[in-house]
Design a protein around this motif. Structure first.
Motif, PDB file in Angstrom:
ATOM      1  N   ALA A  37       4.712   0.458  -1.462  1.00  0.00           N
ATOM      2  CA  ALA A  37       3.499   1.228  -1.781  1.00  0.00           C
ATOM      3  C   ALA A  37       2.552   0.435  -2.672  1.00  0.00           C
ATOM      4  CB  ALA A  37       3.874   2.546  -2.451  1.00  0.00           C
ATOM      5  N   ALA A  38       3.114  -0.319  -3.628  1.00  0.00           N
ATOM      6  CA  ALA A  38       2.284  -1.012  -4.614  1.00  0.00           C
ATOM      7  C   ALA A  38       1.494  -2.163  -4.001  1.00  0.00           C
ATOM      8  CB  ALA A  38       3.148  -1.522  -5.757  1.00  0.00           C
ATOM      9  N   ILE A  39       2.133  -2.971  -3.153  1.00  0.00           N
ATOM     10  CA  ILE A  39       1.449  -4.147  -2.613  1.00  0.00           C
ATOM     11  C   ILE A  39       0.221  -3.767  -1.795  1.00  0.00           C
ATOM     12  CG2 ILE A  39       1.670  -6.092  -1.010  1.00  0.00           C
ATOM     13  CD1 ILE A  39       4.480  -6.531  -2.056  1.00  0.00           C
ATOM     14  N   PRO A  40       0.302  -2.815  -0.856  1.00  0.00           N
ATOM     15  CA  PRO A  40      -0.922  -2.469  -0.116  1.00  0.00           C
ATOM     16  C   PRO A  40      -2.026  -1.899  -0.996  1.00  0.00           C
ATOM     17  CG  PRO A  40       0.906  -1.021   0.493  1.00  0.00           C
ATOM     18  CD  PRO A  40       1.485  -2.132  -0.288  1.00  0.00           C
ATOM     19  N   GLY A  60      -2.394  -2.105   7.313  1.00  0.00           N
ATOM     20  CA  GLY A  60      -1.336  -2.588   8.184  1.00  0.00           C
ATOM     21  C   GLY A  60      -0.025  -2.775   7.445  1.00  0.00           C
ATOM     22  N   HIS A  61      -0.093  -3.286   6.226  1.00  0.00           N
ATOM     23  CA  HIS A  61       1.107  -3.472   5.397  1.00  0.00           C
ATOM     24  C   HIS A  61       1.786  -2.141   5.140  1.00  0.00           C
ATOM     25  CE1 HIS A  61       3.671  -4.495   2.000  1.00  0.00           C
ATOM     26  NE2 HIS A  61       3.380  -5.783   2.160  1.00  0.00           N
ATOM     27  N   LEU A  89      -5.412  -4.403  12.777  1.00  0.00           N
ATOM     28  CA  LEU A  89      -5.614  -4.419  11.334  1.00  0.00           C
ATOM     29  C   LEU A  89      -5.021  -5.678  10.709  1.00  0.00           C
ATOM     30  CD1 LEU A  89      -4.743  -0.683  10.610  1.00  0.00           C
ATOM     31  CD2 LEU A  89      -7.005  -1.725  10.407  1.00  0.00           C
ATOM     32  N   LEU A  90      -3.816  -6.035  11.131  1.00  0.00           N
ATOM     33  CA  LEU A  90      -3.162  -7.217  10.582  1.00  0.00           C
ATOM     34  C   LEU A  90      -3.877  -8.502  10.995  1.00  0.00           C
ATOM     35  CD1 LEU A  90       0.585  -6.206  11.040  1.00  0.00           C
ATOM     36  CD2 LEU A  90      -0.728  -6.254   8.917  1.00  0.00           C
TER      37      LEU A  90
END
Length: 223
Positions: A97-100, A85-86, A24-25
């Motif tokens: 949680a917010a960034i992904p 992945g994040h 995924l990354l």
């Protein structure tokens, strides 16, 4: 009469149901290079295209427009892979949680921008009259909104990453996140809009690639 118990699941069978985190990354890391390699090849080979006049989105028009449409979709899917992945790797701290979620929103925006292309305009593709489209179509308006949403989501994600880096006293990461956030939030200058948006997108995708590469170094990425 007792029923025979169900056979136990084979060891590791649950893992095969979900894509490996490293895969995924890696998809997230290659989203940006794929987008700009495709755009560069098209810019150099499609007659009549001039980045000083035409935004990269204009490549979605004409007989070969499907190439840029596919490029948008694949890049968007790559960002969604990065978001998953994040979420798996970063399990604590600001932005876990917010960034992904924001990266996933951006990926969805790029997919929509591909599926709802720009209108032919300013002499491209060849044979189209000079000047902007007289009456923008509904799909061109959807494209514009989707692109704005995609870049705005990445800008907010970069700001959160900036604050996180400052809290963790990571100077280089803070500088990089700050540059990307400023570029994404800077007002567009109409006279240089096409070039400015292309450079802004390059920084934004570069930030996504750098984020993916950083996460790949984490031991959690191999689990």
């Amino acid at each position: 009469m007792t029923k025979n118990p169900a056979p136990p699941l084979a060891h590791g069978s649950a893992r095969t149901e979900a894509p490996p985190t490293r895969a995924l990354l890696l998809a997230g890391a290659f989203a940006g290079p794929l987008f700009y390699l495709s755009a560069l090849v098209q810019t150099l080979t499609r007659p009549g295209f001039d980045l000083r006049i035409h935004p990269l989105s204009q490549l979605s028009t004409g007989n070969l427009g499907w190439i840029q449409i596919l490029t948008f979709v694949l890049a968007g899917l790559g960002l969604i892979c990065l978001s998953i992945g994040h979420r798996r790797v970063v399990t604590h701290g600001l932005g876990r949680a917010a960034i992904p979620v924001l990266v996933a929103i951006s990926g969805t925006g790029f997919i929509a921008a591909g599926l709802f292309p720009q209108d032919p305009a300013n002499g491209f593709p060849l044979g189209v009259a000079d000047g902007p489209a007289a009456d923008p179509t509904w799909h061109a308006l959807v494209h514009m909104v989707a692109a704005i949403v995609a870049f705005t989501a990445l800008a907010v994600a970069a700001v959160i990453a900036l604050i996180r880096a400052i809290r963790e006293r990571r100077a280089a990461a803070a500088v990089g996140n700050g540059i990307v956030a400023l570029a994404l939030l800077a007002p567009v200058v109409p006279e240089f809009a096409s070039v400015q948006v292309a450079l802004t997108g390059l920084l934004a995708f570069g930030w996504c690639t750098a984020t993916a590469v950083t996460l790949l170094r984490s031991p959690r990425a191999s689990r």
